[in-house]
Write an enzyme that holds these catalytic residues in place. Structure first.
Site, mmCIF file in Angstrom:
data_model
loop_
_atom_site.group_PDB
_atom_site.id
_atom_site.type_symbol
_atom_site.label_atom_id
_atom_site.label_comp_id
_atom_site.label_asym_id
_atom_site.label_seq_id
_atom_site.Cartn_x
_atom_site.Cartn_y
_atom_site.Cartn_z
ATOM 1 N N ASP A 1 -1.239 -0.122 5.112
ATOM 2 C CA ASP A 1 -1.660 1.271 5.192
ATOM 3 C C ASP A 1 -1.077 1.933 6.434
ATOM 4 O O ASP A 1 -0.584 3.062 6.367
ATOM 5 C CB ASP A 1 -3.188 1.372 5.194
ATOM 6 C CG ASP A 1 -3.664 2.815 5.274
ATOM 7 O OD1 ASP A 1 -3.371 3.579 4.321
ATOM 8 O OD2 ASP A 1 -4.296 3.181 6.271
ATOM 9 N N ASP B 1 0.847 -1.188 0.000
ATOM 10 C CA ASP B 1 0.000 0.000 0.000
ATOM 11 C C ASP B 1 0.879 1.233 0.000
ATOM 12 O O ASP B 1 2.027 1.203 0.443
ATOM 13 C CB ASP B 1 -0.930 0.020 1.220
ATOM 14 C CG ASP B 1 -2.099 0.992 1.057
ATOM 15 O OD1 ASP B 1 -2.416 1.358 -0.099
ATOM 16 O OD2 ASP B 1 -2.687 1.397 2.062
ATOM 17 N N GLY B 2 0.315 2.316 -0.519
ATOM 18 C CA GLY B 2 0.973 3.611 -0.501
ATOM 19 C C GLY B 2 0.029 4.627 0.100
ATOM 20 O O GLY B 2 -1.191 4.459 0.068
ATOM 21 N N GLU C 1 2.496 3.848 -4.204
ATOM 22 C CA GLU C 1 1.953 2.510 -4.509
ATOM 23 C C GLU C 1 2.967 1.720 -5.343
ATOM 24 O O GLU C 1 3.247 0.553 -5.054
ATOM 25 C CB GLU C 1 0.624 2.628 -5.269
ATOM 26 C CG GLU C 1 -0.506 3.280 -4.501
ATOM 27 C CD GLU C 1 -1.229 2.361 -3.527
ATOM 28 O OE1 GLU C 1 -0.818 1.197 -3.349
ATOM 29 O OE2 GLU C 1 -2.219 2.828 -2.938
ATOM 30 N N HIS D 1 -9.125 0.349 2.640
ATOM 31 C CA HIS D 1 -9.859 0.780 3.840
ATOM 32 C C HIS D 1 -11.172 0.026 4.001
ATOM 33 O O HIS D 1 -12.188 0.594 4.398
ATOM 34 C CB HIS D 1 -10.089 2.295 3.815
ATOM 35 C CG HIS D 1 -8.838 3.067 3.532
ATOM 36 N ND1 HIS D 1 -7.837 3.212 4.465
ATOM 37 C CD2 HIS D 1 -8.415 3.689 2.412
ATOM 38 C CE1 HIS D 1 -6.843 3.917 3.928
ATOM 39 N NE2 HIS D 1 -7.173 4.207 2.692
ATOM 40 N N ASP E 1 -4.328 -2.381 -3.262
ATOM 41 C CA ASP E 1 -5.580 -1.650 -3.480
ATOM 42 C C ASP E 1 -5.433 -0.616 -4.600
ATOM 43 O O ASP E 1 -6.287 0.226 -4.797
ATOM 44 C CB ASP E 1 -6.082 -0.989 -2.185
ATOM 45 C CG ASP E 1 -5.140 0.060 -1.632
ATOM 46 O OD1 ASP E 1 -4.145 0.432 -2.300
ATOM 47 O OD2 ASP E 1 -5.388 0.539 -0.509
#
Length: 146
Positions: A135, A10-11, A48, A125, A70
């Site tokens: 995250d 994740d970024g 990301e 999320h 994501d």
């Protein structure tokens, strides 16, 4: 037979551009490793991409990788083969505009050639445990640059 590895990435970015961070969790059998980093002035898509690049770079030998992210930007660009078309056209997209993040795509493509990577997209999320963990890593890194 290649080792089967799971990677979650994740970024995060506070402002876009702004302070950013990335996080990754690598899993092989019962072993897990967390990676993270950040930059003072970046974008969410750059973070990301960096998460995926750094996670794949951490693998010492070619592996079969199930990569969960994501980022629709990454998943679609690779699985729909857009990035390969951009590269063929000297990094020009089908709309005639220059592709973004060329420096990172040029780092990622050889890693995708080295490893057998399948991408899995998850909604961000939304309670996916490893995505939430990544995250948290990414946000914590981004706060170091605020």
């Amino acid at each position: 037979m290649k080792k089967q590895v799971e990677i979650f990435t994740d970024g995060a970015c506070s402002g876009n551009p702004g302070a950013g961070g990335w996080g990754a969790v690598l899993r092989y059998e019962e072993h897990e490793k967390e990676l993270s980093g950040g930059e003072a002035n970046t974008t969410n898509n750059r973070m990301e991409l960096t998460a995926v690049i750094q996670a794949l770079k951490a693998l010492k030998i070619p592996c079969a990788v199930k990569l969960t992210t994501d980022s629709k930007y990454i998943v679609d660009s690779v699985t729909k083969k857009w990035v390969y078309s951009w590269k063929k056209r000297n990094w020009i997209k089908s709309d005639g505009k220059q592709a973004l993040n060329i420096d990172l795509w040029e780092q990622l493509l050889p890693l995708l050639a080295k490893h057998e990577v399948s991408f899995i997209w998850v909604k961000g999320h939304a309670g996916h445990p490893e995505n939430e963990r990544c995250d948290k890593l990414a946000v914590a890194e981004s706060l170091k640059y605020k």
